[in-house]
Design a protein around this motif. Structure first.
Motif, PDB file in Angstrom:
ATOM      1  N   PRO A  62       0.849  -1.204   0.000  1.00  0.00           N
ATOM      2  CA  PRO A  62       0.000   0.000   0.000  1.00  0.00           C
ATOM      3  C   PRO A  62       0.879   1.247   0.000  1.00  0.00           C
ATOM      4  O   PRO A  62       2.115   1.121  -0.039  1.00  0.00           O
ATOM      5  CB  PRO A  62      -0.723  -0.113   1.348  1.00  0.00           C
ATOM      6  CG  PRO A  62       0.299  -0.768   2.239  1.00  0.00           C
ATOM      7  CD  PRO A  62       1.117  -1.690   1.351  1.00  0.00           C
TER       8      PRO A  62
ATOM      9  N   ASN B   3      -4.539   1.724   2.730  1.00  0.00           N
ATOM     10  CA  ASN B   3      -5.485   0.734   2.209  1.00  0.00           C
ATOM     11  C   ASN B   3      -5.085  -0.662   2.685  1.00  0.00           C
ATOM     12  O   ASN B   3      -4.080  -0.827   3.362  1.00  0.00           O
ATOM     13  CB  ASN B   3      -5.584   0.810   0.683  1.00  0.00           C
ATOM     14  CG  ASN B   3      -4.251   0.572   0.022  1.00  0.00           C
ATOM     15  OD1 ASN B   3      -3.669  -0.500   0.151  1.00  0.00           O
ATOM     16  ND2 ASN B   3      -3.733   1.584  -0.673  1.00  0.00           N
TER      17      ASN B   3
ATOM     18  N   SER C 179      -3.945  -3.319   1.242  1.00  0.00           N
ATOM     19  CA  SER C 179      -2.946  -4.137   0.537  1.00  0.00           C
ATOM     20  C   SER C 179      -1.877  -4.642   1.513  1.00  0.00           C
ATOM     21  O   SER C 179      -1.403  -3.897   2.369  1.00  0.00           O
ATOM     22  CB  SER C 179      -2.304  -3.295  -0.560  1.00  0.00           C
ATOM     23  OG  SER C 179      -1.150  -3.940  -1.029  1.00  0.00           O
TER      24      SER C 179
ATOM     25  N   ALA D  75      -0.834  -0.993  -4.515  1.00  0.00           N
ATOM     26  CA  ALA D  75      -2.133  -0.327  -4.400  1.00  0.00           C
ATOM     27  C   ALA D  75      -1.831   1.109  -3.962  1.00  0.00           C
ATOM     28  O   ALA D  75      -1.755   1.407  -2.770  1.00  0.00           O
ATOM     29  CB  ALA D  75      -3.000  -1.034  -3.380  1.00  0.00           C
TER      30      ALA D  75
ATOM     31  N   LEU E  81      -8.074  -3.736  -9.721  1.00  0.00           N
ATOM     32  CA  LEU E  81      -8.994  -4.320  -8.743  1.00  0.00           C
ATOM     33  C   LEU E  81     -10.303  -3.567  -8.904  1.00  0.00           C
ATOM     34  O   LEU E  81     -10.363  -2.367  -8.624  1.00  0.00           O
ATOM     35  CB  LEU E  81      -8.440  -4.121  -7.330  1.00  0.00           C
ATOM     36  CG  LEU E  81      -9.288  -4.751  -6.254  1.00  0.00           C
ATOM     37  CD1 LEU E  81      -8.928  -6.212  -6.100  1.00  0.00           C
ATOM     38  CD2 LEU E  81      -9.091  -4.049  -4.936  1.00  0.00           C
TER      39      LEU E  81
ATOM     40  N   ASN F 178      -7.654  -8.539 -10.645  1.00  0.00           N
ATOM     41  CA  ASN F 178      -7.939  -9.267  -9.396  1.00  0.00           C
ATOM     42  C   ASN F 178      -9.435  -9.292  -9.183  1.00  0.00           C
ATOM     43  O   ASN F 178     -10.113  -8.330  -9.524  1.00  0.00           O
ATOM     44  CB  ASN F 178      -7.416  -8.480  -8.187  1.00  0.00           C
ATOM     45  CG  ASN F 178      -5.938  -8.552  -8.048  1.00  0.00           C
ATOM     46  OD1 ASN F 178      -5.392  -9.594  -7.751  1.00  0.00           O
ATOM     47  ND2 ASN F 178      -5.285  -7.419  -8.259  1.00  0.00           N
TER      48      ASN F 178
ATOM     49  N   ALA G 202      -7.402 -11.635  -3.618  1.00  0.00           N
ATOM     50  CA  ALA G 202      -6.981 -10.237  -3.432  1.00  0.00           C
ATOM     51  C   ALA G 202      -6.524  -9.936  -2.010  1.00  0.00           C
ATOM     52  O   ALA G 202      -5.877 -10.763  -1.391  1.00  0.00           O
ATOM     53  CB  ALA G 202      -8.050  -9.279  -3.915  1.00  0.00           C
ATOM     54  N   PHE G 203      -6.910  -8.770  -1.484  1.00  0.00           N
ATOM     55  CA  PHE G 203      -6.286  -8.210  -0.292  1.00  0.00           C
ATOM     56  C   PHE G 203      -6.076  -9.175   0.862  1.00  0.00           C
ATOM     57  O   PHE G 203      -7.014  -9.818   1.326  1.00  0.00           O
ATOM     58  CB  PHE G 203      -7.120  -7.047   0.244  1.00  0.00           C
ATOM     59  CG  PHE G 203      -6.942  -5.800  -0.566  1.00  0.00           C
ATOM     60  CD1 PHE G 203      -5.696  -5.433  -1.053  1.00  0.00           C
ATOM     61  CD2 PHE G 203      -8.010  -4.984  -0.828  1.00  0.00           C
ATOM     62  CE1 PHE G 203      -5.524  -4.284  -1.781  1.00  0.00           C
ATOM     63  CE2 PHE G 203      -7.856  -3.819  -1.557  1.00  0.00           C
ATOM     64  CZ  PHE G 203      -6.608  -3.481  -2.033  1.00  0.00           C
TER      65      PHE G 203
END
Ligand code: C5P
Length: 401
Positions: free
Chosen positions: A196, A209, A211, A276, A326, A350, A358-359
């Protein structure tokens, strides 16, 4: 032919319910014409019979360094092996190995092994997350050992979460890839952004964020293992990336990431932008901590530079630019729009819809869109390490050969 043919594999089994999977793993390795020597911790024998494993591997199974039959030569085995796989690796065995204990054949052979070592951890989700276990994994990683990512799902405790041992088929596929992809990216210089960014509001607060940096770090490690020289520009992330071929530059804000990436891009063959990056930052971060006085407050934001778009503009003939997207709606349209707008060659989409993708997960499910055609490559939900290999395979297949 499998790259495992003729390879000498030490297989260490520790005491976990997942030990039954070690029987399938032994069978698969033997089917791939590998030679397998099984070592078991004494407690593993409560979960699976040594007889099963000695029958499958066609060799005696060792457990203690000394026993009725005399001294078992762990040093010889450590030197014999082309790879040492510990599957399942329990929290207890990982801890012993991290701290260098050698109280049974499995742990003693680890200290004598000169070959690459792979762990397939298996444990309950809380054990997996515990800081003591995390530290042990970091230590083992710092010795250059490899991990097969744990899966997400129902655990022996009945709880649902991360901690399932990787499936034998995946382990064999990754080992096969490890022996195959010795150096297919040698001579390439790859820039990777990951994690992030944190945009300061005041000296203690930031806009960030979710990430974790896992996807980008997995890409950096895979590319480095495959012989590339990697520049990894990593935002605030707890992850480490250790490989001799990785030069790590840690940054915090989008502007720092922009500075680092634009400096490095010129000398790169490929840039993969997995970070991200915050789109906006507070326009006037406060010098002192903001006091809570008013009932309402607002923060003015200003747009951050777009690293991908900037690199897209300065991209030269022969350079490749890969972005990530994303999306929560109109996934394909938006991803293709970004591909064109930012002058990318490839974009990895993603999904936020797939469970485990993802995350902050260890797994991801991606689709790859190309600039030069309208085709998409769709992949299954996989470990991020496997997704990284897929992305690099696609790059090699379509662009680098
Ligand atoms: O526009 P969006 O943020 O969705 O685009 C995603 C892609 O662009 C990712 O590859 C991301 O790393 C990159 N990006 C960037 N700089 C920004 C924003 C996104 O490099 N400021």
């Amino acid at each position: 032919m499998s790259q495992l043919a003729g390879k000498k594999i030490l297989l260490g089994i520790s005491g976990s319910i997942a030990a039954y999977k070690a029987a399938f793993l032994t069978r698969l390795l033997i089917k791939n014409d590998a030679e397998v020597q099984v070592l078991m911790t004494p407690s593993a024998a409560s979960f699976i019979s040594p007889l099963t494993l000695s029958t499958l591997s066609k060799k005696p199974v060792y457990s203690d360094v000394s026993g009725a039959e005399g001294w078992n030569n762990h040093v010889e085995l450590g030197l014999w092996a082309d790879a040492y796989i510990v599957a399942p690796a329990t929290a207890n065995t990982l801890s012993k190995m991290a701290s260098g204990q050698s109280d049974n054949m499995l742990t003693a052979a680890y200290l004598s092994a000169r070959c690459p070592v792979f762990f397939a951890p298996a444990m309950d989700l809380d054990m997996w997350k515990h800081p003591a276990n995390r530290r042990n994994l970091e230590w083992l990683e710092s010795y250059g050992d490899h991990f097969f990512n744990v899966g997400y799902g129902e655990l022996a405790s009945g709880l649902v979460g991360e901690g399932r041992m990787a499936e034998p088929e995946d382990i064999v596929a990754q080992l096969d890839a490890f022996f195959t992809k010795g150096a297919d990216l040698r001579g390439k210089r790859i820039l990777i952004t990951a994690g992030p960014t944190y945009e300061p509001i005041d000296p203690v607060r930031f806009i960030g964020n979710r990430s974790s940096g896992k996807m980008g770090v997995a890409l950096a490690e895979a590319a480095a293992r495959r012989g590339a020289e990697v520049d990894l520009v990593l935002g605030p992330s707890a992850l480490q990336a250790r490989h001799n071929n990785i030069r790590l530059e840690r940054v915090e804000t989008a502007r720092e990431m922009y500075q680092a990436a634009t400096n490095l891009f010129e000398h790169c063959d490929v840039a993969i932008l997995a970070a991200a990056v915050a789109d906006y930052r507070p326009s006037n971060p406060a010098v002192e901590k903001i006091k809570k006085k008013r009932e309402e407050m607002s923060i003015d934001l200003v747009k951050n530079p777009d690293i991908a778009a900037t690199l897209g503009k300065s991209k030269k003939e022969g350079q490749l630019l890969v972005g990530f997207a994303l999306e929560t709606q109109n996934e394909m349209e938006n991803a293709r729009g970004k591909l064109e707008r930012k002058n990318l060659d490839m974009i990895v989409l993603n999904s936020l819809r797939d469970k485990g993708a993802a995350f902050n997960h260890d797994t991801n499910r991606v689709r790859i869109l190309h600039r030069f055609n309208n085709k998409t490559d769709d992949f299954e939900l996989k470990s991020k390490a496997d997704v990284a290999e897929d992305i690099l395979d696609t790059l090699l297949r379509d662009y680098l050969t």
